[in-house]
Design an enzyme around this catalytic site. Sequence first.
Site, short mmCIF file in Angstrom:
data_model
loop_
_atom_site.label_atom_id
_atom_site.label_comp_id
_atom_site.label_asym_id
_atom_site.label_seq_id
_atom_site.Cartn_x
_atom_site.Cartn_y
_atom_site.Cartn_z
N LYS A 61 0.81 -1.23 0.00
CA LYS A 61 0.00 0.00 0.00
C LYS A 61 0.84 1.27 0.00
CE LYS A 61 -3.54 -0.41 -0.59
NZ LYS A 61 -4.05 -0.71 -1.97
N ALA A 62 2.00 1.21 -0.65
CA ALA A 62 2.87 2.40 -0.74
C ALA A 62 2.90 2.98 -2.15
CB ALA A 62 4.28 2.04 -0.27
N GLY A 63 2.00 2.51 -3.02
CA GLY A 63 1.97 3.03 -4.39
C GLY A 63 2.51 2.06 -5.42
N THR A 122 7.71 -6.80 -6.02
CA THR A 122 7.82 -7.55 -4.76
C THR A 122 7.49 -6.63 -3.60
OG1 THR A 122 9.25 -8.93 -3.39
CG2 THR A 122 10.29 -7.03 -4.43
N HIS A 123 7.01 -7.26 -2.51
CA HIS A 123 6.85 -6.55 -1.24
C HIS A 123 7.91 -7.00 -0.23
CE1 HIS A 123 3.26 -4.57 -2.44
NE2 HIS A 123 2.45 -5.57 -2.31
N SER A 153 -4.24 2.72 4.87
CA SER A 153 -4.51 2.08 3.59
C SER A 153 -4.44 0.56 3.68
CB SER A 153 -3.51 2.60 2.55
OG SER A 153 -3.87 2.17 1.27
N ASP A 245 -7.62 9.40 -10.60
CA ASP A 245 -8.97 9.24 -11.17
C ASP A 245 -8.99 8.39 -12.44
OD1 ASP A 245 -10.06 10.69 -9.12
OD2 ASP A 245 -10.13 12.59 -10.21
N MET A 247 -6.70 6.05 -13.25
CA MET A 247 -6.38 4.67 -12.87
C MET A 247 -7.55 3.99 -12.16
SD MET A 247 -2.34 4.61 -11.82
CE MET A 247 -2.49 2.95 -11.19
N PHE A 270 -10.13 -1.12 -4.11
CA PHE A 270 -8.68 -1.34 -4.14
C PHE A 270 -7.99 0.02 -4.21
CE2 PHE A 270 -4.75 -1.56 -6.61
CZ PHE A 270 -4.01 -2.37 -5.77
N MET A 271 -8.50 0.89 -5.09
CA MET A 271 -7.98 2.25 -5.17
C MET A 271 -8.93 3.13 -4.37
SD MET A 271 -6.43 2.49 -8.97
CE MET A 271 -5.45 3.87 -8.46
N LYS A 273 -8.34 6.13 -1.89
CA LYS A 273 -8.27 7.60 -1.85
C LYS A 273 -7.04 8.16 -2.54
CE LYS A 273 -11.17 8.62 2.13
NZ LYS A 273 -11.25 9.27 3.45
#
Length: 310
Positions: A61-63, A122-123, A153, A245, A247, A270-271, A273
């Site tokens: 959740k960091a982009g 990867t995370h 998030s 918006d 995406m 999923f997206m 804010k």
Amino acid sequence: MENPAMDPELLQKLAQHMEHHPPKMEEFQGVLLPESTCQIWDQIHNFQAREDDILIATYPKAGTTWMQEIVDLIMLDGDVERSMRAPCFIKVPFLELNPKPMPMQSGVEAADALESPRLLKTHFPVDLVPPSFWEKNVKIIYVARNAKDCLVSYYFFQKMNKGLPDPGTWDEYFSAFLAGKVPWGSWFDHVTGWWKAKDKHQILFAFYEDLIENPKSEIRKIAKFLGKDLTEEILDIVHHHTTFDIMKDNPMANFSALPSFVFDQSVSNFMRKGKVGDWKNHFLVAQNIVFDEEYKKKMEGIGINFRTEL
């Protein structure tokens, strides 16, 4: 050939299976990972990177998806039509994914089947990245997001992502996150580990907040890192098609292609804010004090400056 994943009977069976077999996590080298990932650890660890691979690494959740779309469009010279060739989770293999019982390849299998140059994600914290990425000196883009917005998030993401355990109440999750007892481990360990590695390897360390504030200059910086010199026109195209918006309405980027028993977007999009500072709508005053104390203890002297508001 018909996609087996879309067969209604199979979908029903998979939904029932997931209902009766909730996801489990396992501690691996001090990091909580999906049990399914641990089951194929050797396959992941022995993954063979290629010199022209590009790896996007993030704490969840960091982009991540945002950066995938930016890099994909940069590498395609702004060809939007080609960027829509497949959902993001197909075109950018997730290395540690083991989607069983879904009729999909593992992340490693999907990556092995791709032609070069490959875009991968990867995370993993830096210590768990397959060694071949370092051996091949692969270009890696790490995206870091301030811990407070990441926490919020991630909480909503775990509520809707049926492949991860239920996060419990907000209070419970707040404590679990601070203690690093969430999937992919401690945010603090993750960002500091990658921060310390950035000068030893080809790592571009990007900040989510900078991408929000100055998207075009950040996209230009990413392109330069990847050896691409974008015209102003292509830069504008990449910027436009990676705005929140656009995406959010893009079925190739918003994960709407996944069935609701995997990502239940009626619980949370999923997206959601894509903002900086949303944590203020969720943190209690007392929680903010506790968080700031813990943050100071763990981050003092590291030298990373995060912004929690713009």
